[in-house]
Design an enzyme around this catalytic site. Sequence first.
Site, PDB file in Angstrom:
ATOM      1  CG  HIS A 133      -2.091  -1.159   1.134  1.00 13.63           C
ATOM      2  ND1 HIS A 133      -2.895  -1.140  -0.105  1.00 13.63           N
ATOM      3  CD2 HIS A 133      -2.288  -2.194   2.157  1.00 13.63           C
ATOM      4  CE1 HIS A 133      -3.702  -2.266   0.371  1.00 13.63           C
ATOM      5  NE2 HIS A 133      -3.155  -2.643   1.453  1.00 13.63           N
TER       6      HIS A 133
ATOM      7  CG  ASP B 107      -6.614  -5.470   4.948  1.00 16.51           C
ATOM      8  OD1 ASP B 107      -7.279  -4.550   4.487  1.00 16.51           O
ATOM      9  OD2 ASP B 107      -5.546  -5.617   4.220  1.00 16.51           O
TER      10      ASP B 107
ATOM     11  CD  GLU C 263      -3.515  -8.693   5.449  1.00 11.40           C
ATOM     12  OE1 GLU C 263      -3.289  -7.642   6.007  1.00 11.40           O
ATOM     13  OE2 GLU C 263      -2.537  -8.923   4.620  1.00 11.40           O
TER      14      GLU C 263
END
Length: 245
Positions: free
Chosen positions: A46, A171, A145
């Site tokens: 990310h 997540d 996650e």
Amino acid sequence: MLFIPFKPLLAGGDPVDLIWLALGSAALAEFAAHARPGAIVLDLQHGLWDRHSLEAAVGMAGRHVPVIARCAANTPHHIGQALDSGASSVLVPLVETADEALRAVMAGRYPPAGVRSAGGVRPLLAGIEAMLEAGGHVAVGVMIETVQGVENIEAIAAVPGIDYLFIGTGDLALSRGTNDPEVLERDCRRVFEAAQQRGMPCGIYTGTMGAARDAFGKGYKLAVCASDADVAKAGFMQATQGVRA
């Protein structure tokens, strides 16, 4: 050895505090290393890292602290590229099954133990033998996650070659569809207990100093005490609000 290895910290008795870096700044990575955390994490999934900034950050920070590369995806290409930077560990996101965990392990090891391709600029600086030796010290971590990852955690933890588990709390909350702390705590404890049963370290994304200390008190081996984005945002807000006051 081209990097400070991460595996000895996993085997040691002390908790390991992490600084999480997503802004893609090699200079910030150097600042983070200067603070002497247990290790730093470069978020390639990310974050704003490209190949050049990744190589620069590992070159600057990896001489002082272990560097973990959270790769972009669970593929031999993404895992190999992250490790070619000289990172001492790869953290593989969104692992949901034992088969996916095995693929991550295989991608992080050179043949015959795995399928990692030999190469990269930094690994070959000292020659092939040094590259192979350094590859043997790489730690492979998998991120749990999602709900499916939690439900399959006992099988995932049993996969040979995994060095540590790491819970991605953000997540996981999205996957579970709730921020209810009791529900999420049950998920986290199930992952933690699966790791404990295998004698494996378990980490968790916390994000603040206080939350990291709480996690260490619960027995987690790894926890995030700060991220570059949050530190920068809080510092700027404090400065502007303070001067106006």
